[in-house]
Design a protein around this motif. Structure first.
Motif, short mmCIF file in Angstrom:
data_model
loop_
_atom_site.label_atom_id
_atom_site.label_comp_id
_atom_site.label_asym_id
_atom_site.label_seq_id
_atom_site.Cartn_x
_atom_site.Cartn_y
_atom_site.Cartn_z
N ASP A 177 56.31 -16.30 -87.17
CA ASP A 177 57.71 -15.97 -87.98
C ASP A 177 58.16 -17.50 -88.11
N GLY A 178 57.96 -17.82 -89.55
CA GLY A 178 57.63 -19.11 -89.77
C GLY A 178 56.99 -20.02 -88.91
N ALA A 179 57.23 -21.21 -88.41
CA ALA A 179 56.67 -22.09 -87.32
C ALA A 179 56.96 -21.50 -85.93
N ARG A 180 57.33 -20.37 -85.81
CA ARG A 180 57.28 -19.83 -84.25
C ARG A 180 56.27 -18.77 -84.16
N LEU A 181 55.77 -18.97 -83.02
CA LEU A 181 54.51 -17.85 -82.67
C LEU A 181 54.87 -17.25 -81.29
N GLN A 182 54.63 -15.95 -81.31
CA GLN A 182 54.64 -15.05 -80.19
C GLN A 182 53.18 -14.42 -80.25
N ALA A 183 52.79 -14.36 -79.22
CA ALA A 183 51.22 -13.94 -79.05
C ALA A 183 50.98 -13.37 -77.66
N THR A 184 49.99 -12.52 -77.41
CA THR A 184 49.38 -11.86 -76.49
C THR A 184 47.88 -12.13 -76.44
N ALA A 185 47.38 -12.52 -75.45
CA ALA A 185 46.11 -12.87 -75.07
C ALA A 185 45.65 -12.11 -74.01
N TRP A 186 44.44 -11.28 -74.10
CA TRP A 186 44.06 -10.62 -73.04
C TRP A 186 42.65 -11.25 -72.65
#
Length: 143
Positions: A93-102
């Motif tokens: 979202d723009g320069a915001r990151l939400q992630a999941t790493a498995w």
């Protein structure tokens, strides 16, 4: 119209260190592929079972700096949790990151780690659209 190529990752030479590059149809896909390239510095990503999810969030002033923060967050998670990651889902979202790493706990016998990544650098750090219309996210990692 030329069909879009599949998302992919690659390494590029940079002296004693290693360049990682992710390419995809969106910046988020390129970030996911750059993370796979990071894992591939250590081991074959296909050897890593996606058993445990880990959430990662970060933000930065721009996409270039966000890529470095994202990869450094992964390096930190690998070190603290003693895990390797082989699957990623990134939302930007723009320069915001939400992630999941498995991933799964590191096993020397199973993963046969080649090197330890110390961190992502700002050397050749770049997130941009390619002439073919794909997104490329790259940087050099210190090994």
């Amino acid at each position: 119209m030329k069909p879009a190529a599949a998302p992919r990752w690659e390494h590029f030479d940079h002296g004693a260190d290693i360049g990682v590059r992710g390419i995809g149809p969106t910046p988020a896909a390129a970030f996911e592929q750059a993370a796979l390239a990071l894992t591939a510095v250590v081991t074959d990503p296909q050897r890593v079972a996606p058993l445990a999810p880990v959430s990662i969030a970060c933000q930065a002033a721009d996409l270039d700096l966000l890529l470095a923060d994202w990869l450094n967050a992964l390096v930190g998670a690998m070190a603290v949790r003693r895990m390797l990651f082989g699957r990623f889902e990134v939302r930007l979202d723009g320069a915001r990151l939400q992630a999941t790493a498995w991933g799964e706990p590191t096993s020397v016998q199973r993963h046969q780690p080649a090197v330890e990544v110390k961190g992502a650098t700002y050397t050749q750090l770049r997130v941009a659209r390619t002439p073919e219309g794909e997104w490329m996210a790259q940087t050099v990692v210190d090994v």
